[in-house]
Design a protein around this motif. Structure first.
Motif, PDB file in Angstrom:
ATOM      1  N   ILE A  30       2.771  -5.952   6.633  1.00  0.00           N
ATOM      2  CA  ILE A  30       2.792  -5.238   7.929  1.00  0.00           C
ATOM      3  C   ILE A  30       1.498  -5.391   8.724  1.00  0.00           C
ATOM      4  CG2 ILE A  30       4.542  -3.561   7.234  1.00  0.00           C
ATOM      5  CD1 ILE A  30       2.300  -1.553   6.689  1.00  0.00           C
ATOM      6  N   GLY A  31       0.568  -6.224   8.267  1.00  0.00           N
ATOM      7  CA  GLY A  31      -0.650  -6.470   9.020  1.00  0.00           C
ATOM      8  C   GLY A  31      -1.633  -5.316   9.028  1.00  0.00           C
ATOM      9  N   LEU A  32      -1.522  -4.391   8.076  1.00  0.00           N
ATOM     10  CA  LEU A  32      -2.419  -3.236   8.020  1.00  0.00           C
ATOM     11  C   LEU A  32      -3.516  -3.501   6.993  1.00  0.00           C
ATOM     12  CD1 LEU A  32      -3.178  -0.336   8.774  1.00  0.00           C
ATOM     13  CD2 LEU A  32      -1.560   0.467   7.039  1.00  0.00           C
ATOM     14  N   ASP A  33      -4.777  -3.483   7.453  1.00  0.00           N
ATOM     15  CA  ASP A  33      -5.924  -3.738   6.592  1.00  0.00           C
ATOM     16  C   ASP A  33      -6.415  -2.404   6.024  1.00  0.00           C
ATOM     17  OD1 ASP A  33      -8.194  -4.525   5.295  1.00  0.00           O
ATOM     18  OD2 ASP A  33      -9.219  -5.314   7.066  1.00  0.00           O
ATOM     19  N   LEU A  34      -6.145  -2.170   4.745  1.00  0.00           N
ATOM     20  CA  LEU A  34      -6.545  -0.911   4.125  1.00  0.00           C
ATOM     21  C   LEU A  34      -8.021  -0.884   3.754  1.00  0.00           C
ATOM     22  CD1 LEU A  34      -3.399  -0.183   1.949  1.00  0.00           C
ATOM     23  CD2 LEU A  34      -4.094   0.913   4.092  1.00  0.00           C
ATOM     24  N   GLY A  35      -8.723  -1.984   4.009  1.00  0.00           N
ATOM     25  CA  GLY A  35     -10.169  -1.966   3.841  1.00  0.00           C
ATOM     26  C   GLY A  35     -10.822  -1.006   4.814  1.00  0.00           C
ATOM     27  N   LYS A  36     -10.118  -0.688   5.917  1.00  0.00           N
ATOM     28  CA  LYS A  36     -10.626   0.258   6.914  1.00  0.00           C
ATOM     29  C   LYS A  36     -10.127   1.680   6.650  1.00  0.00           C
ATOM     30  CE  LYS A  36     -10.275  -3.386  10.429  1.00  0.00           C
ATOM     31  NZ  LYS A  36      -9.629  -3.771  11.709  1.00  0.00           N
ATOM     32  N   ALA A  37      -9.288   1.828   5.646  1.00  0.00           N
ATOM     33  CA  ALA A  37      -8.690   3.131   5.358  1.00  0.00           C
ATOM     34  C   ALA A  37      -9.538   3.903   4.341  1.00  0.00           C
ATOM     35  CB  ALA A  37      -7.273   2.946   4.815  1.00  0.00           C
ATOM     36  N   ASP A  38      -9.229   5.184   4.215  1.00  0.00           N
ATOM     37  CA  ASP A  38      -9.898   6.053   3.258  1.00  0.00           C
ATOM     38  C   ASP A  38      -8.992   6.206   2.033  1.00  0.00           C
ATOM     39  OD1 ASP A  38     -11.510   7.869   2.019  1.00  0.00           O
ATOM     40  OD2 ASP A  38     -11.270   9.457   3.516  1.00  0.00           O
ATOM     41  N   PHE A  39      -9.460   5.757   0.873  1.00  0.00           N
ATOM     42  CA  PHE A  39      -8.674   5.850  -0.349  1.00  0.00           C
ATOM     43  C   PHE A  39      -8.767   7.263  -0.902  1.00  0.00           C
ATOM     44  CE2 PHE A  39      -8.613   5.394  -5.079  1.00  0.00           C
ATOM     45  CZ  PHE A  39      -7.263   5.080  -5.196  1.00  0.00           C
ATOM     46  N   LEU A  40      -7.606   7.901  -1.147  1.00  0.00           N
ATOM     47  CA  LEU A  40      -7.573   9.287  -1.604  1.00  0.00           C
ATOM     48  C   LEU A  40      -7.331   9.426  -3.106  1.00  0.00           C
ATOM     49  CD1 LEU A  40      -5.505  10.994   1.239  1.00  0.00           C
ATOM     50  CD2 LEU A  40      -7.985  10.680   1.070  1.00  0.00           C
ATOM     51  N   GLY A  41      -6.605   8.491  -3.707  1.00  0.00           N
ATOM     52  CA  GLY A  41      -6.341   8.606  -5.130  1.00  0.00           C
ATOM     53  C   GLY A  41      -5.085   7.876  -5.543  1.00  0.00           C
ATOM     54  N   ARG A  42      -4.724   8.085  -6.794  1.00  0.00           N
ATOM     55  CA  ARG A  42      -3.606   7.362  -7.404  1.00  0.00           C
ATOM     56  C   ARG A  42      -2.624   8.355  -8.023  1.00  0.00           C
ATOM     57  NH1 ARG A  42      -4.406   2.404 -11.795  1.00  0.00           N
ATOM     58  NH2 ARG A  42      -2.183   2.014 -12.201  1.00  0.00           N
ATOM     59  N   LEU A  43      -1.343   8.055  -7.917  1.00  0.00           N
ATOM     60  CA  LEU A  43      -0.313   8.871  -8.544  1.00  0.00           C
ATOM     61  C   LEU A  43       0.053   8.299  -9.920  1.00  0.00           C
ATOM     62  CD1 LEU A  43       2.070   9.595  -5.531  1.00  0.00           C
ATOM     63  CD2 LEU A  43       0.230  11.020  -6.429  1.00  0.00           C
ATOM     64  N   ASP A  44       0.948   9.001 -10.623  1.00  0.00           N
ATOM     65  CA  ASP A  44       1.441   8.492 -11.902  1.00  0.00           C
ATOM     66  C   ASP A  44       2.169   7.170 -11.697  1.00  0.00           C
ATOM     67  OD1 ASP A  44       0.606  10.913 -12.889  1.00  0.00           O
ATOM     68  OD2 ASP A  44       2.611  11.728 -13.184  1.00  0.00           O
ATOM     69  N   ASP A  45       2.036   6.267 -12.647  1.00  0.00           N
ATOM     70  CA  ASP A  45       2.867   5.064 -12.632  1.00  0.00           C
ATOM     71  C   ASP A  45       4.336   5.463 -12.788  1.00  0.00           C
ATOM     72  OD1 ASP A  45       0.623   3.492 -12.437  1.00  0.00           O
ATOM     73  OD2 ASP A  45       0.629   2.855 -14.532  1.00  0.00           O
ATOM     74  N   VAL A  46       5.204   4.673 -12.193  1.00  0.00           N
ATOM     75  CA  VAL A  46       6.652   4.900 -12.270  1.00  0.00           C
ATOM     76  C   VAL A  46       7.297   3.667 -12.889  1.00  0.00           C
ATOM     77  CG1 VAL A  46       8.767   5.278 -10.949  1.00  0.00           C
ATOM     78  CG2 VAL A  46       6.654   6.435 -10.277  1.00  0.00           C
ATOM     79  N   THR A  47       8.162   3.884 -13.870  1.00  0.00           N
ATOM     80  CA  THR A  47       8.860   2.775 -14.506  1.00  0.00           C
ATOM     81  C   THR A  47      10.287   2.691 -13.986  1.00  0.00           C
ATOM     82  OG1 THR A  47       9.494   4.168 -16.375  1.00  0.00           O
ATOM     83  CG2 THR A  47       7.480   2.917 -16.594  1.00  0.00           C
ATOM     84  N   GLY A  48      10.771   1.488 -13.768  1.00  0.00           N
ATOM     85  CA  GLY A  48      12.108   1.294 -13.243  1.00  0.00           C
ATOM     86  C   GLY A  48      13.179   1.686 -14.243  1.00  0.00           C
ATOM     87  N   ALA A  49      14.250   2.281 -13.726  1.00  0.00           N
ATOM     88  CA  ALA A  49      15.379   2.646 -14.579  1.00  0.00           C
ATOM     89  C   ALA A  49      16.380   1.508 -14.705  1.00  0.00           C
ATOM     90  CB  ALA A  49      16.079   3.886 -14.028  1.00  0.00           C
ATOM     91  N   THR A  50      16.461   0.661 -13.669  1.00  0.00           N
ATOM     92  CA  THR A  50      17.432  -0.427 -13.691  1.00  0.00           C
ATOM     93  C   THR A  50      16.766  -1.801 -13.715  1.00  0.00           C
ATOM     94  OG1 THR A  50      17.555  -0.441 -11.265  1.00  0.00           O
ATOM     95  CG2 THR A  50      19.113   0.984 -12.451  1.00  0.00           C
ATOM     96  N   LEU A  51      15.446  -1.833 -13.502  1.00  0.00           N
ATOM     97  CA  LEU A  51      14.698  -3.087 -13.538  1.00  0.00           C
ATOM     98  C   LEU A  51      13.486  -2.913 -14.452  1.00  0.00           C
ATOM     99  CD1 LEU A  51      14.723  -4.043  -9.748  1.00  0.00           C
ATOM    100  CD2 LEU A  51      15.968  -5.212 -11.570  1.00  0.00           C
TER     101      LEU A  51
END
Length: 209
Positions: free
Chosen positions: A84-105
């Protein structure tokens, strides 16, 4: 009322549960923007493409972690820039959520949360039909949460979902739904449907879509 400051505070003290195992790895960016008194979350609608298991789905910008990325967060940022052309290098990183595992993949998806002060014009590539913002209070509206039946591998399966606003029908479900449910639960606004399970720390991560 939810604010970026509250989300920042909640994520600062959050220890995400990271999944292990030999599944394929992917990473996504959950981008927030506060406009007046409402916090908005950025989504994409993927293009219809043969061979893409997420063809036409509502999702977050992101994709597979490549060996050259170095880590999952860099993969999320690279994919967001490409899609989408959005450079997150200019964004403010807030944190990380739990990893999610696929149920069908057989996949593990990591979610990284950012905030941007200015909503730059987005430039979707061929993989993305549309990019759009939804208010968090709309996502938390219990009237939009429902169980839906989806056709997967020639069988009907029921999943939790959110009916999104707009002039045409768009539904959030699957891994992206579970990530939104995580964020809402972290803010004390859990879905009225079943809450997302935390990812397993053992060698065999699991979870429902």
């Amino acid at each position: 009322m939810t604010s970026i400051a509250e989300i920042r505070r909640r994520l600062a003290g959050y220890r995400p549960c990271l999944a292990s195992g030999d599944r394929a790895r992917a990473a996504v960016a959950m981008v927030l923007h506060q406009r007046q008194e409402a916090v908005h979350l950025l989504f994409i609608e993927r293009s219809q493409r043969d061979g893409d298991p997420w063809s036409g789905h509502v999702a977050f910008p992101g994709g597979r972690v490549d060996p050259g990325d170095g880590n999952a967060r860099r993969a999320a940022e690279r994919e967001t820039r490409e899609e989408i052309g959005l450079d997150l290098g200019k964004a403010d990183f807030l944190g990380r959520l739990d990893d999610v595992t696929g149920a069908t993949l057989p996949i593990i998806v990591s979610g990284f949360v950012y905030t941007v002060e200015i909503r730059d014009r987005l430039r979707p590539n061929h993989e993305v039909r549309d990019a759009f913002w939804v208010k968090l209070n709309v996502l938390a509206d219990a009237g939009r949460h429902r169980e839906r039946s989806f056709r997967i591998d020639n069988a009907d399966r029921r999943f939790s979902s959110i009916d999104l606003p707009g002039t045409r029908e768009r539904v959030l479900w699957g891994i992206s739904y579970r990530m939104v449910a995580q964020l809402l639960a972290l803010l004390g606004r859990p879905s009225r449907l079943s809450p997302p399970a935390r990812a397993s720390r053992g060698p065999k991560p699991g979870g429902a879509a």
